[in-house]
Design an enzyme around this catalytic site. Structure first.
Site, PDB file in Angstrom:
ATOM      1  N   ARG A   1       4.930  14.798  35.468  1.00 34.49           N
ATOM      2  CA  ARG A   1       3.989  15.648  34.753  1.00 34.49           C
ATOM      3  C   ARG A   1       4.662  16.966  34.395  1.00 34.49           C
ATOM      4  NH1 ARG A   1      -1.070  13.643  34.783  1.00 34.49           N
ATOM      5  NH2 ARG A   1      -1.637  12.146  36.393  1.00 34.49           N
TER       6      ARG A   1
ATOM      7  N   GLY B   1      -0.852  10.208  28.190  1.00 33.17           N
ATOM      8  CA  GLY B   1      -2.249  10.557  27.991  1.00 33.17           C
ATOM      9  C   GLY B   1      -2.426  11.863  27.241  1.00 33.17           C
ATOM     10  N   ASN B   2      -3.490  12.605  27.586  1.00 33.72           N
ATOM     11  CA  ASN B   2      -3.831  13.825  26.855  1.00 33.72           C
ATOM     12  C   ASN B   2      -2.694  14.832  26.822  1.00 33.72           C
ATOM     13  OD1 ASN B   2      -6.312  12.710  26.514  1.00 33.72           O
ATOM     14  ND2 ASN B   2      -7.373  14.022  27.954  1.00 33.72           N
ATOM     15  N   GLY B   3      -2.177  15.187  28.002  1.00 34.96           N
ATOM     16  CA  GLY B   3      -1.117  16.181  28.070  1.00 34.96           C
ATOM     17  C   GLY B   3       0.147  15.713  27.380  1.00 34.96           C
TER      18      GLY B   3
ATOM     19  N   MET C   1     -11.554   5.898  39.102  1.00 32.06           N
ATOM     20  CA  MET C   1     -10.981   6.769  38.088  1.00 32.06           C
ATOM     21  C   MET C   1     -11.918   6.868  36.890  1.00 32.06           C
ATOM     22  SD  MET C   1      -6.954   5.712  38.181  1.00 32.06           S
ATOM     23  CE  MET C   1      -6.496   7.133  37.184  1.00 32.06           C
TER      24      MET C   1
ATOM     25  N   ASP D   1      -8.684   4.936  31.606  1.00 27.88           N
ATOM     26  CA  ASP D   1     -10.132   5.119  31.489  1.00 27.88           C
ATOM     27  C   ASP D   1     -10.710   4.423  30.266  1.00 27.88           C
ATOM     28  OD1 ASP D   1      -9.976   6.699  33.718  1.00 27.88           O
ATOM     29  OD2 ASP D   1      -9.856   8.579  32.608  1.00 27.88           O
TER      30      ASP D   1
ATOM     31  N   GLY E   1       0.642  10.074  34.631  1.00 28.50           N
ATOM     32  CA  GLY E   1       0.465   9.210  35.789  1.00 28.50           C
ATOM     33  C   GLY E   1       0.791   7.765  35.479  1.00 28.50           C
TER      34      GLY E   1
END
Length: 428
Positions: free
Chosen positions: A245, A270-272, A344, A301, A181
């Site tokens: 994504r 990020g994580n993915g 968020m 975050d 994102g």
């Protein structure tokens, strides 16, 4: 060339070394003051702390458990390096800011000798992660490994330019990709990577459009990047390269990397995205490709363990503050009005907490890290009713991942594999 300062956090954040098990949730509530329990009742509760080191539990009766825990922690930071695959001779770095610094009183402008300039970081440098020695498990914010809250040092690698590199900069092709994102500051990161690469002497820099999709989607061509191209992109929002994504199979992405002759891949995500970066790294190692994968954590975050503040976080809090102000005005203008602001924060409530504290207008802040109940004597709804009766209105701030245990799970995931969270605004 060593540019992987951010990669330290990526590697470290995937390992878990300590877990705390509480026999009763009452201990948590006593420690942090979430209920009206008496102090005597809190003191009588027993806390059992178990440390997990790798797979086996630590034996605290072993006098050397502290040393074994430290060794296990250090093994978790055995970071991969290009020399793990290739027997390469290091060369003197081409990175130096000294040429832009003319010491006072130096007439020839040559500066001091290289040996005197301390702008490089030694590869053995470490930074202390935990700086508080807790005297008791009941101390505010205590994170204990053993029941006695013994002090154990947690050291992590220090990022920064090294004196030696393992690439010939003029022969390097570097690629940058932004995934997942959008987040404030993405263009700043792209811009600074390009600037830093050029400082090293890298001339062939490209951007991969629209995330990992840019490696395999027909019609998406890599974008040449240079200082002139990225000079002003920090003045715009979004991502100059575009995001997406999901993506193709790892083998297909590495096929594309190999065909494009990319030597360095900078993944901002990020994580993915980081899971993908790790898979790409492993596939490159498997094929024995001389490719360095540098992962730059992107999380609005602010929940990266080894970083005080992530890029984009301040902007997120500032925008959240504006939403809270609007909700406050709406709630105060209505009879028994309740303003609800959802921000968020899938697994952490940093944005919600910082925005709530800075605004001074939030009555209830709900975050994923703290469990709560809606009903009952100490439930959120009872407190809201009290606020309406005494104050006439109230404002609630909720992080999107808060209270998920109270909601029906959808088990649906997005294109990146993240679980789609249920909307906590409905119960309220």
């Amino acid at each position: 060339m060593i540019l992987s300062g951010m990669a330290v956090a990526f590697k470290a954040s995937t390992s878990s070394t300590t877990q705390q098990h509480w026999p009763s949730p009452t201990k948590d509530r006593c420690q942090y003051g979430f209920t009206q329990l008496s102090r005597r009742k809190c003191r009588k509760r027993f806390v059992r702390v178990t440390a997990i080191s790798g797979k086996p539990d630590l034996d605290f009766t072993d006098p050397s458990w502290n040393q074994k825990y430290q060794e296990d922690w250090n093994r978790g930071f055995s970071l991969p390096h290009i020399t793990d695959i290739y027997d390469l001779e290091p060369r003197r770095t081409t990175f130096s800011l000294k040429k832009n610094r003319i010491p006072l009183g130096d007439g020839d402008g040559d500066g001091s000798s290289d040996d005197m300039w301390n702008g490089y970081v030694n590869k053995s440098d470490r930074a202390l992660l935990k700086v508080i020695k807790y005297a008791s498990p009941t101390s505010a914010g205590a994170e204990c490994i053993d029941p006695d809250c013994s002090w154990v040092e947690h050291w992590v690698h220090r990022a920064g330019p090294r004196k030696e590199i393992y690439y010939e900069p003029e022969e390097v092709k570097a690629a940058i990709v932004t995934c997942g994102g959008l987040c404030p500051g993405l263009n700043d990161v792209i811009r600074q990577i390009v600037f830093t690469l050029e400082t090293y002497g890298v001339k062939n820099i490209v951007g991969i459009p629209f995330g990992y999709r840019g490696f395999f989607e027909k019609g998406l061509k890599e974008m040449p990047l240079s200082r002139d191209v990225v000079e002003n992109i920090n003045l715009s929002g979004g991502s100059f390269l575009g995001v997406s994504r999901g993506g193709a199979k790892t083998s297909e992405i590495v096929d594309s990397i190999q065909a494009r002759r990319i030597d360095m891949l900078f993944v901002i995500g990020g994580n993915g995205s980081h899971a993908g970066a790790n898979a790409i790294h492993e596939e490159c190692r498997k094929r024995k490709l001389k490719v360095s994968v540098v992962a730059v954590p992107k999380t609005i975050d602010n929940d990266i363990l080894f970083m005080d503040k992530m890029f984009g976080f301040d902007t997120a809090v500032e925008e959240a503050h504006r939403a809270i102000n609007s909700a406050y005005i709406e709630a105060r203008s209505a009879y028994h009005g309740i303003g609800l602001v959802k921000l968020m924060g899938r697994s952490s409530g940093f944005i919600a907490i910082h925005a709530s504290l800075s605004s001074g207008q939030i009555d209830v802040c709900l975050i994923p890290e703290v469990s709560f109940t809606l009903d009952g004597e100490h439930g959120v709804l009872r407190h809201l009713e009290h606020l309406l009766n005494t104050k006439g209105f109230c404002v609630v701030c909720v992080a999107e991942g808060a209270g998920q245990d109270l909601l029906q799970k959808s088990n649906a995931t997005d294109a990146s594999g993240n679980v789609i969270l249920s909307d906590f605004g409905d119960p309220l």
